[in-house]
Design a protein around this motif. Structure first.
Motif, PDB file in Angstrom:
ATOM      1  N   ALA A  88       0.854  -1.412   0.007  1.00 13.34           N
ATOM      2  CA  ALA A  88      -0.072   0.058   0.083  1.00 13.34           C
ATOM      3  C   ALA A  88       0.842   1.294  -0.049  1.00 13.34           C
ATOM      4  CB  ALA A  88      -0.790   0.063   1.221  1.00 13.34           C
ATOM      5  N   LEU A  89       1.889   1.429   0.866  1.00 10.38           N
ATOM      6  CA  LEU A  89       2.829   2.532   0.859  1.00 10.38           C
ATOM      7  C   LEU A  89       3.597   2.606  -0.430  1.00 10.38           C
ATOM      8  CD1 LEU A  89       4.171   2.144   4.647  1.00 10.38           C
ATOM      9  CD2 LEU A  89       2.534   3.724   3.421  1.00 10.38           C
ATOM     10  N   SER A  90       3.997   1.450  -1.075  1.00 11.87           N
ATOM     11  CA  SER A  90       4.626   1.482  -2.387  1.00 11.87           C
ATOM     12  C   SER A  90       3.731   2.088  -3.044  1.00 11.87           C
ATOM     13  CB  SER A  90       5.118  -0.069  -2.738  1.00 11.87           C
ATOM     14  OG  SER A  90       5.479   0.131  -4.181  1.00 11.87           O
ATOM     15  N   GLY A 142      -4.565  -6.475  -4.593  1.00 11.41           N
ATOM     16  CA  GLY A 142      -5.837  -7.116  -4.025  1.00 11.41           C
ATOM     17  C   GLY A 142      -5.355  -8.586  -3.878  1.00 11.41           C
ATOM     18  N   GLU A 143      -5.167  -9.196  -4.926  1.00 14.27           N
ATOM     19  CA  GLU A 143      -4.546 -10.984  -5.077  1.00 14.27           C
ATOM     20  C   GLU A 143      -3.634 -10.901  -4.202  1.00 14.27           C
ATOM     21  OE1 GLU A 143      -4.059 -11.194  -9.087  1.00 14.27           O
ATOM     22  OE2 GLU A 143      -6.248 -11.832  -9.510  1.00 14.27           O
ATOM     23  N   PHE A 144      -2.405 -10.122  -4.249  1.00 16.95           N
ATOM     24  CA  PHE A 144      -1.317 -10.255  -3.588  1.00 16.95           C
ATOM     25  C   PHE A 144      -1.486 -10.285  -1.995  1.00 16.95           C
ATOM     26  CE2 PHE A 144       2.315  -8.859  -6.614  1.00 16.95           C
ATOM     27  CZ  PHE A 144       2.216 -10.197  -7.362  1.00 16.95           C
ATOM     28  N   ALA A 145      -2.534  -9.558  -1.482  1.00 15.26           N
ATOM     29  CA  ALA A 145      -2.842  -9.266  -0.222  1.00 15.26           C
ATOM     30  C   ALA A 145      -3.654 -10.426   0.336  1.00 15.26           C
ATOM     31  CB  ALA A 145      -3.685  -7.931  -0.009  1.00 15.26           C
ATOM     32  N   LEU A 146      -4.469 -10.913  -0.524  1.00 15.07           N
ATOM     33  CA  LEU A 146      -5.216 -12.100  -0.091  1.00 15.07           C
ATOM     34  C   LEU A 146      -4.603 -13.127  -0.074  1.00 15.07           C
ATOM     35  CD1 LEU A 146      -8.604 -11.548  -1.986  1.00 15.07           C
ATOM     36  CD2 LEU A 146      -8.306 -11.356   0.312  1.00 15.07           C
ATOM     37  N   PHE A 147      -3.650 -13.475  -1.009  1.00 11.24           N
ATOM     38  CA  PHE A 147      -2.528 -14.648  -0.925  1.00 11.24           C
ATOM     39  C   PHE A 147      -1.957 -14.522   0.306  1.00 11.24           C
ATOM     40  CE2 PHE A 147      -2.380 -15.696  -5.731  1.00 11.24           C
ATOM     41  CZ  PHE A 147      -2.946 -16.777  -5.654  1.00 11.24           C
TER      42      PHE A 147
END
Length: 213
Positions: free
Chosen positions: A92-94, A182-187
């Motif tokens: 998110a910060l990136s 979103g996919e990375f976060a869920l993963f």
């Protein structure tokens, strides 16, 4: 019901590094399968990713045992969850701080995408490692013996697994990029939960097997 619950609690002792290594390898294998089905085929990096999973699993168990005084299910899942939350926050910060340099379409066909994205994101990765190490070390009581294990865990997780999050801000913002985030976060959340549960389950199973032999 009560007897089974008590037995499970008694068998859930501090995790071993071998359990971390095993669970890390299995979880990464599951990630590779899911990534191939939902996003793209990454089987070419199987050995490298399995090795990274083993290292990260060992480091998480090692640093947990050094940092956390009162072992419990809540402490174990909370400790792993902090690292997962850190990686999501890094992404998110990136997106908010780094300046886009490439399009996603350009990177998808580039053979040197990693080499392009790594140098400009390294200061950001290093900052996340420093902040994450100090933050977790302070949160868990400032134990001198815990600092190096936490630092090693940060380096392994943020660099080996979290660099994809750090890269996001270098890609032009689009709906597709936000979907990837979103996919990375869920993963990441799913993998942290699967790893924690895997370590807990294998530790209980090993303890019961030893008590029955």
């Amino acid at each position: 019901m009560i007897g089974n619950s008590t037995a499970s609690h008694q068998d859930w002792r501090r995790p071993l590094k071998t359990m971390g290594a095993l669970s890390g390898a299995v979880v990464v294998l599951g990630f590779i399968v899911a990534h191939g089905i939902l996003i793209s085929d990454i089987w070419s990096g199987l050995r490298r990713m399995i090795f990274a999973g083993v290292l990260c699993g060992v480091a998480l168990v090692w640093s947990y045992n050094r940092a956390v005084s009162a072992h419990s299910t809540r402490a174990w899942f909370g400790y792993s969850g902090m690292y997962a939350g850190e990686l999501v926050a890094l992404g998110a910060l990136s997106l908010l701080i780094l300046r886009p340099r490439y399009s996603m379409a350009e990177l998808m066909v580039a053979d040197d995408a990693f080499e392009r994205l790594l140098p400009p994101s390294l200061p950001f990765i290093a900052g996340a490692i420093v902040v994450g190490t100090v933050g977790i070390w302070l949160y868990f009581g400032r134990k001198p013996a815990a600092f190096v294990p936490i630092l090693v865990t940060q380096i392994l997780l943020v660099f080996l697994l979290g660099h994809q999050f750090a890269f996001l801000g270098l890609v032009e913002t689009s709906t597709a990029l936000l979907v990837v985030f979103g996919e990375f976060a869920l993963f990441t959340v799913f993998l942290a939960g699967a790893f924690s549960l895997g370590v807990m389950s294998t530790t209980i199973a090993l303890a019961r097997r030893r008590s029955q032999s």
